[in-house]
Design a protein around this motif. Sequence first.
Motif, short mmCIF file in Angstrom:
data_model
loop_
_atom_site.label_atom_id
_atom_site.label_comp_id
_atom_site.label_asym_id
_atom_site.label_seq_id
_atom_site.Cartn_x
_atom_site.Cartn_y
_atom_site.Cartn_z
N ALA A 195 82.97 54.84 47.90
CA ALA A 195 82.18 55.34 49.03
C ALA A 195 83.06 56.32 49.78
N ALA A 196 82.92 57.61 49.43
CA ALA A 196 83.73 58.66 50.05
C ALA A 196 83.25 58.87 51.48
N GLY A 197 84.18 58.75 52.41
CA GLY A 197 83.86 58.94 53.82
C GLY A 197 83.53 57.66 54.56
N ALA A 198 83.51 56.52 53.86
CA ALA A 198 83.13 55.26 54.51
C ALA A 198 84.13 54.83 55.58
N LEU A 199 85.38 55.18 55.43
CA LEU A 199 86.40 54.78 56.40
C LEU A 199 86.70 55.89 57.41
N THR A 200 85.89 56.93 57.40
CA THR A 200 86.11 58.07 58.29
C THR A 200 85.49 57.79 59.65
N GLY A 201 86.24 58.03 60.69
CA GLY A 201 85.73 57.92 62.06
C GLY A 201 85.59 56.51 62.57
N LEU A 202 86.19 55.53 61.91
CA LEU A 202 86.13 54.16 62.42
C LEU A 202 87.19 54.02 63.51
N THR A 203 86.75 54.01 64.76
CA THR A 203 87.69 54.04 65.87
C THR A 203 87.89 52.69 66.53
N ASN A 204 87.08 51.69 66.14
CA ASN A 204 87.24 50.37 66.75
C ASN A 204 86.79 49.31 65.75
N GLU A 258 84.51 47.04 65.94
CA GLU A 258 83.06 46.88 65.83
C GLU A 258 82.48 47.87 64.82
N ASP A 259 82.96 49.11 64.86
CA ASP A 259 82.51 50.11 63.87
C ASP A 259 82.86 49.66 62.46
N ALA A 260 84.09 49.21 62.28
CA ALA A 260 84.54 48.78 60.95
C ALA A 260 83.75 47.58 60.46
N ASP A 261 83.47 46.61 61.37
CA ASP A 261 82.71 45.43 60.98
C ASP A 261 81.28 45.77 60.59
N GLU A 262 80.77 46.89 61.09
CA GLU A 262 79.41 47.32 60.75
C GLU A 262 79.38 48.15 59.46
#
Length: 179
Positions: free
Chosen positions: A148-157, A159-163
């Motif tokens: 998944a290219a871009g899946a880890l992009t822009g995860l700043t907290n 909660e974002d990562a858990d979603e």
Amino acid sequence: MRALPLSVALLSLAMLGACRGYNVTYDYDVTASYAKYKTFDYYTSKKGTGGTTSLMDKRVRAAVEKELQAKGFTMDTKADPDFLVTYYPVVTNHKVRTTVRSGWGWGYRPFYGGVGVSSSQVHNHKEGTIVIEIVDFKSNQMIWQGAAAGALTGLTNPEDADEVVPKAVKDILAKFPPR
């Protein structure tokens, strides 16, 4: 003075475009007999490294287990499993240059005159990809790979990562096993 707000607006648009989602791809060995696979374990645990090393690693691992178990596979850490799973992040750094020109002028090139200001800025942008690989235990050959290219992009907290991470892992494994 208008150069700064315009460059901030351009950077915001670039970042918004980067955060809009991810692209899932997969590839697999067409000769493998996927119907025989019932049990799995992690490739790292077979190599003796064991355990998870980071919070993101724990998120991905939990999502992989959940998705594979939902598909009817059983995790087998005691006996020899049918296949091994490994996953890892791939992070690439992209540089984005924004240039803003303002002012006035007259004439045609090469006879051009006027007053103008040009402002350039370089912004670093990291793109993160989740890669999942599945290896046949007996032959030690990779039989399936998804990303998944871009899946880890822009995860700043967290909660974002858990979603995002469980959804990305689910999307990656949607095509495993191949039908």
